[in-house]
Design a protein around this motif. Structure first.
Motif, PDB file in Angstrom:
ATOM      1  N   ASN A  67      20.270   4.666 -31.768  1.00  0.00           N
ATOM      2  CA  ASN A  67      19.536   5.571 -32.651  1.00  0.00           C
ATOM      3  C   ASN A  67      18.128   5.685 -32.082  1.00  0.00           C
ATOM      4  O   ASN A  67      17.328   4.743 -32.191  1.00  0.00           O
ATOM      5  CB  ASN A  67      19.514   4.995 -34.071  1.00  0.00           C
ATOM      6  N   LEU A  68      17.824   6.808 -31.447  1.00  0.00           N
ATOM      7  CA  LEU A  68      16.559   6.941 -30.731  1.00  0.00           C
ATOM      8  C   LEU A  68      15.338   6.756 -31.623  1.00  0.00           C
ATOM      9  O   LEU A  68      14.342   6.164 -31.211  1.00  0.00           O
ATOM     10  CB  LEU A  68      16.487   8.296 -30.022  1.00  0.00           C
ATOM     11  N   THR A  69      15.404   7.243 -32.841  1.00  0.00           N
ATOM     12  CA  THR A  69      14.259   7.118 -33.749  1.00  0.00           C
ATOM     13  C   THR A  69      13.959   5.658 -34.032  1.00  0.00           C
ATOM     14  O   THR A  69      12.809   5.205 -33.915  1.00  0.00           O
ATOM     15  CB  THR A  69      14.530   7.856 -35.077  1.00  0.00           C
ATOM     16  N   ALA A  70      15.001   4.909 -34.391  1.00  0.00           N
ATOM     17  CA  ALA A  70      14.828   3.486 -34.688  1.00  0.00           C
ATOM     18  C   ALA A  70      14.437   2.709 -33.432  1.00  0.00           C
ATOM     19  O   ALA A  70      13.579   1.821 -33.477  1.00  0.00           O
ATOM     20  CB  ALA A  70      16.112   2.915 -35.290  1.00  0.00           C
ATOM     21  N   TYR A  71      15.054   3.072 -32.294  1.00  0.00           N
ATOM     22  CA  TYR A  71      14.772   2.345 -31.059  1.00  0.00           C
ATOM     23  C   TYR A  71      13.344   2.573 -30.578  1.00  0.00           C
ATOM     24  O   TYR A  71      12.670   1.632 -30.145  1.00  0.00           O
ATOM     25  CB  TYR A  71      15.753   2.771 -29.966  1.00  0.00           C
ATOM     26  N   THR A  72      12.873   3.809 -30.653  1.00  0.00           N
ATOM     27  CA  THR A  72      11.501   4.091 -30.223  1.00  0.00           C
ATOM     28  C   THR A  72      10.491   3.393 -31.121  1.00  0.00           C
ATOM     29  O   THR A  72       9.454   2.908 -30.638  1.00  0.00           O
ATOM     30  CB  THR A  72      11.212   5.608 -30.221  1.00  0.00           C
ATOM     31  N   ASP A  73      10.782   3.297 -32.414  1.00  0.00           N
ATOM     32  CA  ASP A  73       9.878   2.591 -33.320  1.00  0.00           C
ATOM     33  C   ASP A  73       9.795   1.109 -32.957  1.00  0.00           C
ATOM     34  O   ASP A  73       8.703   0.522 -32.930  1.00  0.00           O
ATOM     35  CB  ASP A  73      10.354   2.732 -34.773  1.00  0.00           C
ATOM     36  N   THR A  74      10.943   0.512 -32.662  1.00  0.00           N
ATOM     37  CA  THR A  74      10.965  -0.892 -32.240  1.00  0.00           C
ATOM     38  C   THR A  74      10.220  -1.070 -30.925  1.00  0.00           C
ATOM     39  O   THR A  74       9.470  -2.031 -30.735  1.00  0.00           O
ATOM     40  CB  THR A  74      12.428  -1.374 -32.077  1.00  0.00           C
ATOM     41  N   PHE A  75      10.434  -0.129 -30.027  1.00  0.00           N
ATOM     42  CA  PHE A  75       9.795  -0.170 -28.709  1.00  0.00           C
ATOM     43  C   PHE A  75       8.276  -0.087 -28.848  1.00  0.00           C
ATOM     44  O   PHE A  75       7.532  -0.816 -28.190  1.00  0.00           O
ATOM     45  CB  PHE A  75      10.308   1.006 -27.872  1.00  0.00           C
ATOM     46  N   VAL A  76       7.826   0.816 -29.718  1.00  0.00           N
ATOM     47  CA  VAL A  76       6.387   0.997 -29.941  1.00  0.00           C
ATOM     48  C   VAL A  76       5.758  -0.292 -30.468  1.00  0.00           C
ATOM     49  O   VAL A  76       4.666  -0.701 -30.041  1.00  0.00           O
ATOM     50  CB  VAL A  76       6.144   2.158 -30.929  1.00  0.00           C
ATOM     51  N   ASN A  77       6.454  -0.958 -31.380  1.00  0.00           N
ATOM     52  CA  ASN A  77       5.923  -2.185 -31.975  1.00  0.00           C
ATOM     53  C   ASN A  77       5.792  -3.321 -30.966  1.00  0.00           C
ATOM     54  O   ASN A  77       4.999  -4.244 -31.167  1.00  0.00           O
ATOM     55  CB  ASN A  77       6.819  -2.642 -33.135  1.00  0.00           C
ATOM     56  N   LYS A  78       6.571  -3.256 -29.888  1.00  0.00           N
ATOM     57  CA  LYS A  78       6.543  -4.310 -28.874  1.00  0.00           C
ATOM     58  C   LYS A  78       5.712  -3.935 -27.646  1.00  0.00           C
ATOM     59  O   LYS A  78       5.488  -4.766 -26.765  1.00  0.00           O
ATOM     60  CB  LYS A  78       7.961  -4.640 -28.420  1.00  0.00           C
ATOM     61  N   SER A  79       5.256  -2.706 -27.605  1.00  0.00           N
ATOM     62  CA  SER A  79       4.550  -2.215 -26.417  1.00  0.00           C
ATOM     63  C   SER A  79       3.135  -2.783 -26.323  1.00  0.00           C
ATOM     64  O   SER A  79       2.352  -2.709 -27.267  1.00  0.00           O
ATOM     65  CB  SER A  79       4.486  -0.686 -26.452  1.00  0.00           C
ATOM     66  N   LEU A  80       2.799  -3.327 -25.155  1.00  0.00           N
ATOM     67  CA  LEU A  80       1.455  -3.878 -24.943  1.00  0.00           C
ATOM     68  C   LEU A  80       0.401  -2.786 -24.895  1.00  0.00           C
ATOM     69  O   LEU A  80      -0.724  -2.982 -25.363  1.00  0.00           O
ATOM     70  CB  LEU A  80       1.420  -4.686 -23.639  1.00  0.00           C
ATOM     71  N   SER A  81       0.747  -1.650 -24.317  1.00  0.00           N
ATOM     72  CA  SER A  81      -0.227  -0.566 -24.235  1.00  0.00           C
ATOM     73  C   SER A  81      -0.577  -0.056 -25.632  1.00  0.00           C
ATOM     74  O   SER A  81      -1.732   0.279 -25.922  1.00  0.00           O
ATOM     75  CB  SER A  81       0.309   0.581 -23.370  1.00  0.00           C
ATOM     76  N   VAL A  82       0.419  -0.018 -26.516  1.00  0.00           N
ATOM     77  CA  VAL A  82       0.169   0.379 -27.904  1.00  0.00           C
ATOM     78  C   VAL A  82      -0.678  -0.677 -28.606  1.00  0.00           C
ATOM     79  O   VAL A  82      -1.626  -0.354 -29.336  1.00  0.00           O
ATOM     80  CB  VAL A  82       1.500   0.584 -28.661  1.00  0.00           C
ATOM     81  N   GLN A  83      -0.363  -1.956 -28.377  1.00  0.00           N
ATOM     82  CA  GLN A  83      -1.116  -3.045 -29.002  1.00  0.00           C
ATOM     83  C   GLN A  83      -2.577  -3.022 -28.576  1.00  0.00           C
ATOM     84  O   GLN A  83      -3.482  -3.226 -29.387  1.00  0.00           O
ATOM     85  CB  GLN A  83      -0.485  -4.391 -28.639  1.00  0.00           C
ATOM     86  N   GLN A  84      -2.802  -2.754 -27.307  1.00  0.00           N
ATOM     87  CA  GLN A  84      -4.175  -2.699 -26.795  1.00  0.00           C
ATOM     88  C   GLN A  84      -4.951  -1.556 -27.445  1.00  0.00           C
ATOM     89  O   GLN A  84      -6.115  -1.718 -27.836  1.00  0.00           O
ATOM     90  CB  GLN A  84      -4.149  -2.527 -25.272  1.00  0.00           C
ATOM     91  N   ALA A  85      -4.318  -0.404 -27.567  1.00  0.00           N
ATOM     92  CA  ALA A  85      -4.967   0.746 -28.207  1.00  0.00           C
ATOM     93  C   ALA A  85      -5.216   0.467 -29.682  1.00  0.00           C
ATOM     94  O   ALA A  85      -6.260   0.844 -30.241  1.00  0.00           O
ATOM     95  CB  ALA A  85      -4.098   1.994 -28.035  1.00  0.00           C
ATOM     96  N   LYS A  86      -4.273  -0.228 -30.315  1.00  0.00           N
ATOM     97  CA  LYS A  86      -4.416  -0.564 -31.732  1.00  0.00           C
ATOM     98  C   LYS A  86      -5.566  -1.551 -31.948  1.00  0.00           C
ATOM     99  O   LYS A  86      -6.334  -1.442 -32.911  1.00  0.00           O
ATOM    100  CB  LYS A  86      -3.111  -1.159 -32.260  1.00  0.00           C
ATOM    101  N   ASP A  87      -5.700  -2.515 -31.037  1.00  0.00           N
ATOM    102  CA  ASP A  87      -6.791  -3.489 -31.134  1.00  0.00           C
ATOM    103  C   ASP A  87      -8.154  -2.806 -31.013  1.00  0.00           C
ATOM    104  O   ASP A  87      -9.101  -3.142 -31.745  1.00  0.00           O
ATOM    105  CB  ASP A  87      -6.651  -4.551 -30.043  1.00  0.00           C
ATOM    106  N   SER A  88      -8.251  -1.869 -30.095  1.00  0.00           N
ATOM    107  CA  SER A  88      -9.508  -1.126 -29.924  1.00  0.00           C
ATOM    108  C   SER A  88      -9.853  -0.355 -31.188  1.00  0.00           C
ATOM    109  O   SER A  88     -11.014  -0.289 -31.606  1.00  0.00           O
ATOM    110  CB  SER A  88      -9.399  -0.162 -28.735  1.00  0.00           C
ATOM    111  N   MET A  89      -8.831   0.227 -31.805  1.00  0.00           N
ATOM    112  CA  MET A  89      -9.047   0.966 -33.048  1.00  0.00           C
ATOM    113  C   MET A  89      -9.461   0.018 -34.174  1.00  0.00           C
ATOM    114  O   MET A  89     -10.329   0.355 -35.001  1.00  0.00           O
ATOM    115  CB  MET A  89      -7.773   1.717 -33.429  1.00  0.00           C
TER     116      MET A  89
END
Length: 368
Positions: free
Chosen positions: A212-234
């Protein structure tokens, strides 16, 4: 005498056609066996970014102690805010650094697999090209006999000879590709650039299950370091904005000119928010693109398997014709060589799929 000469030449042609052996150069000496694990270990030890990250992590406790002391000794609102922001940055940076080091090591191993794959592909292509040259040479030798028998013109023979010479020169391109691939690998591991190995690469072609691409991409986003880094800056930008206090004159008790400080903090937060949203979308797009690419590759692989199956059947038919004297040995050899080419193309496609699947299943690899 003329008849004897022609019989000799015909016998020579028959010998050429019946020869089915291709000669390859033997290795001068046994090569060092190199596995993915051993190569990755060497590359990690040679990676400057990983070394720097690990050294920085070791200094974290001292930096946090100093930041804490600064916070405890602060007496003004601005000093307290700055110190708390510094502590927050250090804490977020430490957590991200630990994950980032693991991610970098995973990327190193993945890159090693890609280097191995590139080298093996180049070496196998060179081997096949040698076989192609051998077939081309046999055909040229036969044409020379035909020329002497008056069956073809000198112009036709010269064209064929020129094409063979051109093919010989093109062989250097394959060798150049192999040498460059080894230089890249050795540079990555910090080893002498001209070193070659017996590479061990075991990639398995396994079809990635439907997701299920929607569910998988959401899980992927939550584990992504690049997303985490951007979230920390925010998060830091939001903290600065939320804790902003307007400057005031301690003598008059009136609000002083802020010179756009709040507007600057608001702009920083907005930029960080946009960067976070863009990163999330980038990760989602990468996941979807990768998934679709895998599905397209599966279709390509299936098509190549069907082509190869049909080629095997045609080769059996040609084998029967060869035994009945309906075709020449060279015609059979060309079909056999074509099958080897198809087999190699299928192997490459499956290995490329396996590498793409590894990246698709890892948040640390798909998006840098």
């Amino acid at each position: 005498m003329k008849i004897m000469r022609q019989l000799f030449l015909l016998a020579l042609i028959a010998a050429m056609l019946s020869s089915n052996c291709l000669v390859f150069a033997e290795s001068a000496s046994p090569l060092e066996t190199l596995t993915i694990k051993d190569a990755a270990k060497k590359a990690i030890e040679n990676d400057t970014n990983i070394k720097n990250a690990e050294e920085s992590l070791e200094l974290y406790d001292d930096k946090m102690k100093k930041a804490t002391d600064t916070y405890l000794s602060a007496t003004t609102t601005d000093a307290i805010l700055n110190a708390s922001i510094n502590m927050m940055n250090l804490d977020l940076s430490r957590a991200l650094s630990i994950k980032n080091i693991d991610s970098q090591k995973e990327n190193v191993e993945y890159n090693i697999q890609k280097y191995f794959n590139t080298i093996i592909n180049a070496e196998k292509s060179a081997e096949l090209y040698e076989e192609s040259l051998a077939i081309q040479k046999k055909k040229l030798d036969i044409s020379k006999v035909k020329l002497e028998l008056g069956k073809i013109s000198q112009n036709d023979y010269d064209k064929e000879a020129a094409a063979y010479e051109q093919s010989l020169m093109s062989k250097e391109a394959y060798l150049s590709t192999i040498n460059k691939a080894y230089r890249d690998l050795n540079s990555y591991m910090g080893k002498p650039l001209d070193t070659t190995y017996e590479l061990v690469l075991e990639l398995e072609y396994e079809v990635v299950p439907e997701v299920n691409l929607t569910a998988y991409t959401d899980t992927f986003v939550n584990k992504s370091l690049s997303v985490q880094q951007a979230k920390d800056s925010m998060t830091v930008a939001e903290y600065q904005l939320d804790n902003y206090t307007e400057p005031y004159n301690t003598v008059t008790g009136l609000v002083s000119e802020s010179y756009g400080e709040y507007e600057q903090l608001l702009s920083s937060f907005n930029q960080a928010s946009r960067s976070y949203s863009d990163t999330v979308e980038k990760v989602k797009k990468s996941v979807i693109d990768s998934y679709n690419s895998l599905r397209e590759s599966e279709v390509t692989i299936k098509s190549k398997e069907m082509e190869l199956e049909e080629a095997y059947k045609q080769l059996e038919i040609l084998k029967t014709k060869l035994e009945l004297g309906k075709i020449t040995q060279i015609e059979y050899d060309e079909q056999a060589y074509d099958i080897k080419n198809k087999e190699e193309n299928l192997r490459k496609e499956k290995n490329n799929y396996a590498l793409s699947a590894i990246a698709f299943l890892s948040p640390n690899l798909l998006v840098s």
